[in-house]
Design a protein around this motif. Sequence first.
Motif, mmCIF file in Angstrom:
data_model
loop_
_atom_site.group_PDB
_atom_site.id
_atom_site.type_symbol
_atom_site.label_atom_id
_atom_site.label_comp_id
_atom_site.label_asym_id
_atom_site.label_seq_id
_atom_site.Cartn_x
_atom_site.Cartn_y
_atom_site.Cartn_z
ATOM 1 N N ILE A 172 0.881 -1.166 0.000
ATOM 2 C CA ILE A 172 0.000 0.000 0.000
ATOM 3 C C ILE A 172 0.915 1.210 0.000
ATOM 4 C CG2 ILE A 172 -1.896 -1.136 1.235
ATOM 5 C CD1 ILE A 172 -0.924 0.333 3.774
ATOM 6 N N PRO A 173 0.443 2.390 -0.376
ATOM 7 C CA PRO A 173 1.323 3.557 -0.352
ATOM 8 C C PRO A 173 2.003 3.736 1.004
ATOM 9 C CG PRO A 173 -0.683 4.106 -1.518
ATOM 10 C CD PRO A 173 -0.885 2.728 -0.944
ATOM 11 N N GLY A 174 3.325 3.781 0.975
ATOM 12 C CA GLY A 174 4.092 3.972 2.196
ATOM 13 C C GLY A 174 4.495 2.704 2.911
ATOM 14 N N VAL A 175 4.040 1.553 2.435
ATOM 15 C CA VAL A 175 4.356 0.277 3.102
ATOM 16 C C VAL A 175 4.761 -0.750 2.053
ATOM 17 C CG1 VAL A 175 3.493 -1.619 4.524
ATOM 18 C CG2 VAL A 175 2.747 0.724 4.997
ATOM 19 N N GLY A 176 5.932 -1.320 2.240
ATOM 20 C CA GLY A 176 6.414 -2.347 1.323
ATOM 21 C C GLY A 176 6.864 -3.582 2.074
ATOM 22 N N GLY A 177 7.160 -4.625 1.326
ATOM 23 C CA GLY A 177 7.618 -5.859 1.941
ATOM 24 C C GLY A 177 8.194 -6.796 0.896
#
Length: 220
Positions: A172-177
């Motif tokens: 999601i915008p601002g969150v990665g993995g």
Amino acid sequence: MLVGRLAVVIGAGRVGRKALESLPKLGFGRVVVVDPDRRALSRLRGGAASGLETVAADGAGWLHSQGRSLPSGAWIIPAAPVHLAYEWFLLELGGRVRPVPVPAEALAGLPGLAPAREGGFVLSWAQGLCPPGCDERAVCPQRGVRLEPLYNLVGDRASPFPLAIIRSHLLIPGVGGFPFLTLRRRLSRVGPAPGPNLVATLCRCHGVVHALELNQGGER
């Protein structure tokens, strides 16, 4: 599809809380949040949805101790101000390696280059704070163009050095993995040749790079 998979969120702060809001919608049936701050974890439990577990521990240390029991489809969501992949590499390789500074020439000319802790560097295309809903796959709202992904730029610029790139995928915008399986596979990129091995966690727009070196005399 991510349905039913496990997500491990490392960090119970602002980014970790933001991730928790969306992970069930992305199909993760089980979420584990790891943070040494018990008070931060207790605030999460106060509004916990089903399938949420919390662990009071250092993130890299917990992954090191529990990694072999994690399912192959588990995803890791770094949400703490540390280079998680690099810290995990150091723990996995133990006395066989030592931290060393990243050679400046390995990243020279790359955007937003700035020193980080332990001899590393951060990189960024951003010219300030990114908008809250920024989607890295779209035209950059700050620069007005589609940007060349940093994982490509670092891969080209640092090619003379052994390099393990862990690509962070936008959830999601601002969150990665990234899949934990990717982390395991990249560990094999640490080579026996003398000199620094680079460990980089990079999305299209932001990233961090550290270096380690094999102890030629064996464990210390």
